[in-house]
Design an enzyme around this catalytic site. Structure first.
Site, PDB file in Angstrom:
ATOM      1  N   CYS A 101       0.850  -1.192   0.000  1.00 61.21           N
ATOM      2  CA  CYS A 101       0.000   0.000   0.000  1.00 61.21           C
ATOM      3  C   CYS A 101       0.879   1.233   0.000  1.00 61.21           C
ATOM      4  CB  CYS A 101      -0.906   0.010   1.217  1.00 61.21           C
ATOM      5  SG  CYS A 101       0.059  -0.049   2.728  1.00 61.21           S
ATOM      6  N   CYS A 161       3.095   1.898   3.028  1.00 65.86           N
ATOM      7  CA  CYS A 161       4.387   1.192   3.112  1.00 65.86           C
ATOM      8  C   CYS A 161       5.470   2.090   2.539  1.00 65.86           C
ATOM      9  CB  CYS A 161       4.374  -0.086   2.283  1.00 65.86           C
ATOM     10  SG  CYS A 161       3.125  -1.253   2.744  1.00 65.86           S
ATOM     11  N   ASP A 220      44.111  -2.805 -42.999  1.00 67.32           N
ATOM     12  CA  ASP A 220      44.697  -1.486 -42.987  1.00 67.32           C
ATOM     13  C   ASP A 220      46.205  -1.716 -42.870  1.00 67.32           C
ATOM     14  OD1 ASP A 220      44.788   1.300 -42.783  1.00 67.32           O
ATOM     15  OD2 ASP A 220      45.093   1.103 -40.624  1.00 67.32           O
ATOM     16  N   ASP A 272      39.777   3.940 -37.504  1.00 64.52           N
ATOM     17  CA  ASP A 272      39.129   3.185 -38.562  1.00 64.52           C
ATOM     18  C   ASP A 272      37.667   2.859 -38.295  1.00 64.52           C
ATOM     19  OD1 ASP A 272      41.508   3.096 -39.888  1.00 64.52           O
ATOM     20  OD2 ASP A 272      42.144   1.223 -38.969  1.00 64.52           O
TER      21      ASP A 272
END
Lengths: 114, 729
Positions: free
Chosen positions: B12, B15, B418, B621
């Site tokens: 509830c 709480c 590369d 890259d």
């Protein structure tokens, strides 16, 4: 006579199985608490796009199939200990429907991002 | 600091108020708000408040906070414990039900086992023996069936419980003279075999996640920190960014950082897969969980906890293991409909055999169909292979972003490297020093002829003040030599540098004539002149990595076309490519054009363009890595690289590229075998269980054999995936 009866009942049973498993029409839920017990309740969860949503899963089913949980599209894998809530936070970048399932892919649910 | 966490147990709104009050009163907390609707708490607090303080406060008022780190047990520990308990339970049930089932089996066939005491064949005794197997050992199947039926879904357990209950129930009715046969043996044997299968499967499955466990175990438990002039041993989770830590020989480096004092050789193999120890000195970065070999050094912690390289690796592997491979799609679709379809087939089998055969045939065939169907194998086929495959990669410093990358890498047909930093070491080094006309020129210091050492010494002395990129190479070559005093240093753009040493004026830079021999090898030549006389030359080049040639020939043998892309002029590019054995070269490509060049290799118009991979360093890259079908970032673990690349190689060894492709091929072949087995198994054996072989060969499938086959099929799928642990990559 027996044969006819068994055939009729058999066909009826097949029809019933089809309806029982494939005929369910579950509405998407906005509830964020999911009970993991013989499947996922609710099994269709609606969450907003672009916003962080935390779902909480609690497994109350001892079936070990349900202990692992996957949402592959979000690269999420969780272990659900028994009776212990586990949170899963999602930030979906796009709209769409994304499936989730248990470790052996037998129990399913989906997340609708709207 | 702000911490948000879910709370369980509220029923509830009051709480929520109660928890809020408790949290607000906790020392160190400045504000707390608890939302009953979302069941979340959001707390503002200072550094003194730990997750444990917060969860204790919530627990004090009778609720439970779900905060990471508030429990000494990690999710992995909890899982391990649960698995252990599960295995013990399965072992107990398998043992008891095996003993009972053997007795039931013997008792059910007195004609086959005449030595068995008559009492075992008594229906009441059989009932007494079979009942614990059905309802104690088999209880889990009922539980699972009940909860899934409530959800209008069905799993493996639904099939087993329906099948065995039918056998048990039918036999029970025999005791009341309603039916005329007993199947206690069928139910008991099926349950025992399936539990046995589950036991082995659970044990095998536990090993599919070994890689993550291994990675987690790598991290150090304590660190030696320097605080207020004292050295203290503290738990690793108390190390903060900015702490200075000491590492002694043989110790594990606790977190990521940068060396501030000292030097050492570090074994990084466990994280990067690099087999040789790496020398590190002041200013170099160190990785947590790697092992210091000989020296002692101090370092500054730069990332701790979840930000360390090891944590990122664990996170990435875990994510990859949770992703879906495209090949899995069909199995996924089938799984969704599998169990209900098997249920319908079982009913159809019963009806058919009842109509054309006997009740006994109808009944046993129906049970066989329910028991033989194995959706588990379908569900486990791909994910277990992905788990073992990605884990195996991580052990070798090969990080795979997701299952899709692992799957596609197996189809790579074109691989573009590369040049700088990937194929080459990325640092220019001095390759040649030549005196032009030995014997004709005089040394600046005396009467000796100019030697190679003299040329290097003069050039290095001049370069000391230069910022040219090639200066570093010459200075590195001259390391240890005493440099000469230079006056009147001048840098002349486009020409070189000049200065005076011992009253002699020297110029070092662009040569006045061409040195074709060296230039054709891709080397940059610089000339040292005194006045108008040329004294000698120094050639500098970026050298090829040792493994480049081997790698290119291995890839070619694997049927993959190797390309090189570089910004260098065609001559230099061709020279380096030639050394590596690469014939396909894209030269003069500016960094921002690399992505377009890669796309252009896709041969537009072709129906099935080749799968292209790009291998680069991952920092400059990123666009090229992202535009390739499989981007492979090399020698880096940065977020940018991981994000844009499908595969990240943590070491700089080129053979790792080959390993990654081999790993992908091995994983894919295991996945294909698994799927073939899982689909084939169900597609072939379900019809057999339905009795299709009876009209042709007079064979029915015994439900007990069906149970054995079912259990064996999921174990074999997991076992096949575990083979990847030892695959040659």
């Amino acid at each position: 006579m027996d044969k006819l009866l068994v055939t009729v009942f058999g066909l009826g049973a097949i029809g019933f199985i089809y309806w029982f498993f494939f005929g369910k029409n579950e509405e998407a839920s906005t509830q964020t608490h999911v009970l993991v017990n013989g499947g996922y309740m609710p099994s269709t969860i609606k969450i907003p796009v672009g916003k962080s949503t935390t779902l909480m899963f609690t497994r109350t089913d001892a079936n070990t199939c349900l202990e692992d949980f996957y949402i592959p599209d979000f690269k999420i894998k969780k272990y659900f200990p028994m009776n212990t809530p586990v949170t899963v936070t999602l930030l979906p970048p796009t709209r769409g429907t994304f499936g989730f399932h248990c470790g052996m892919n037998m129990f399913h649910g989906k997340i609708e991002v709207v | 600091m702000k911490t948000s966490f879910p709370i369980v147990g509220m029923h509830c709104a009051s709480c929520a108020r109660l928890i809020e009050k408790k949290l607000t009163r906790t020392p160190g907390v400045t504000a707390a708000a608890v939302n009953y609707g979302s069941e979340e708490a959001s707390v503002e607090h200072d550094d003194t408040v730990t997750p444990k303080t917060l969860s204790d406060a919530v627990a004090d008022v009778g609720y439970k906070a779900i905060i990471e780190g508030n429990n000494s047990k990690t999710p992995n520990d909890i899982k391990e414990e649960a698995k252990k308990a599960e295995l013990t339970d399965l072992q107990k049930k398998v043992t008891v039900s095996a003993a009972l089932s053997i007795m039931v089996f013997f008792g059910s066939f007195p004609e086959w086992f005449p030595f068995v005491p008559k009492i075992l064949s008594d229906p009441m005794v059989l009932l007494f023996l079979a009942t614990p197997v059905q309802f104690w050992a088999g209880w889990r199947f009922y539980q699972a069936t009940w909860s899934s039926l409530k959800n209008r879904s069905a799993g493996m357990d639904t099939l087993i419980s329906i099948g065995t209950t039918a056998a048990y129930g039918y036999s029970l009715l025999f005791l009341f003279h309603v039916t005329n046969a007993m199947y206690f043996d069928t139910g008991a044997v099926i349950i025992t075999l399936i539990l046995l299968g589950r036991y082995f499967e659970a044990r095998a499955k536990a090993h599919t996640g070994d890689a993550i466990k291994k990675l987690l175990n790598l991290s150090a438990k304590t660190a030696r920190v320097l605080r207020n002039g004292k050295e203290l041993d503290i738990p690793i989770d108390q190390v903060r960014v900015g702490d200075t830590l000491r590492v002694r020989p043989g110790e594990k480096i606790p977190v990521d950082g940068k060396i501030t004092d000292g030097f050492s050789s570090i074994d990084e193999s466990m994280v990067t897969g690099e087999s040789l120890p790496v020398d590190k000195k002041r200013g170099d970065a160190v990785i947590g969980a790697t092992i210091n070999t000989t020296g002692t050094f101090l370092f500054l912690a730069t990332s701790v906890g979840g930000d360390t390289m090891l944590s990122r690796i664990v996170k990435m592997v875990a994510e990859a293991q949770s992703s879906r491979a495209p090949i899995q799609r069909l199995a996924d679709t089938v799984s969704g409909y599998f169990v209900p379809i098997v249920l319908m087939l079982a009913v159809a089998t019963f009806v058919l055999w009842f109509d054309i055969g006997t009740f006994a045939q109808a009944f046993t065939n129906m049970i066989a169909v329910l028991i033989i169907a194995c959706p588990c194998a379908l569900g486990l086929a791909t994910p277990t292979a992905i788990m073992v495959g990605t884990g195996r990669g991580a052990e070798h410093g090969i990080l795979i972003k997701d299952a899709e990358s692992l799957e596609i890498a197996n189809k790579i047909k074109v691989i573009v490297f590369d040049k700088t930093g990937t194929l080459t070491n990325g640092k220019p080094t001095v390759t040649d020093i030549e005196t032009v006309v030995p014997g004709l020129t005089r040394d600046p210091r005396g009467s000796r002829h100019v030697s190679r050492d003299d040329i290097l010494s003069i050039a290095a002395s001049l370069e000391k003040g230069s910022e040219h990129s090639l200066a570093a190479a010459i200075l590195a070559k001259a390391a240890g030599q005493k440099l000469l005093h230079v006056t009147g240093f001048k840098a002349i753009p486009g020409v070189g540098i000049s200065g005076t040493i011992n009253k002699k004026h020297y110029t070092f830079g662009k040569p006045k004539k061409s040195y074709h021999n060296l230039e054709n090898q891709g080397k940059t030549v610089m000339e040292l002149t005194q006045g108008s006389k040329t004294l000698g030359i120094i050639a500098v080049a970026d050298t090829l990595k040792d493994q480049a040639k081997d790698m290119v020939s291995t890839l070619s043998r694997m049927g993959i076309a190797v390309w090189m892309v570089t910004g260098d002029n065609p001559r230099t590019a061709a020279a380096i490519a030639g050394q590596a054995g690469i014939t396909n070269v894209l030269a003069g490509v500016l960094p921002d054009q690399k992505a377009d060049k890669i796309k252009s290799l896709r041969s537009p118009g072709s129906l099935r363009p080749p799968i292209i991979s790009f291998v680069g360093d991952g920092i400059n890259d990123a666009p090229a890595l992202a535009s390739a079908d499989v981007g492979i970032a090399m020698g880096t673990g940065t977020d940018v690289a991981i994000e844009s690349a499908g595969i990240t190689l943590l070491n700089t060894n080129l053979m790792s590229v080959v390993s990654a492709i081999k790993l992908s091929r091995a994983s894919l072949s295991v996945i294909k075998q698994n799927l073939f087995w899982a689909f084939g198994y169900n597609v072939i054996l379900i019809p057999v269980a339905m009795g299709v072989l009876y009209p042709i060969m007079g064979i029915f499938l015994n439900p007990a054999i069906a149970a054995f086959a079912m259990a064996a099929s999921s174990i074999s799928v997991v076992g096949n995936s575990l083979r990847l642990k030892t695959a040659r990559i």
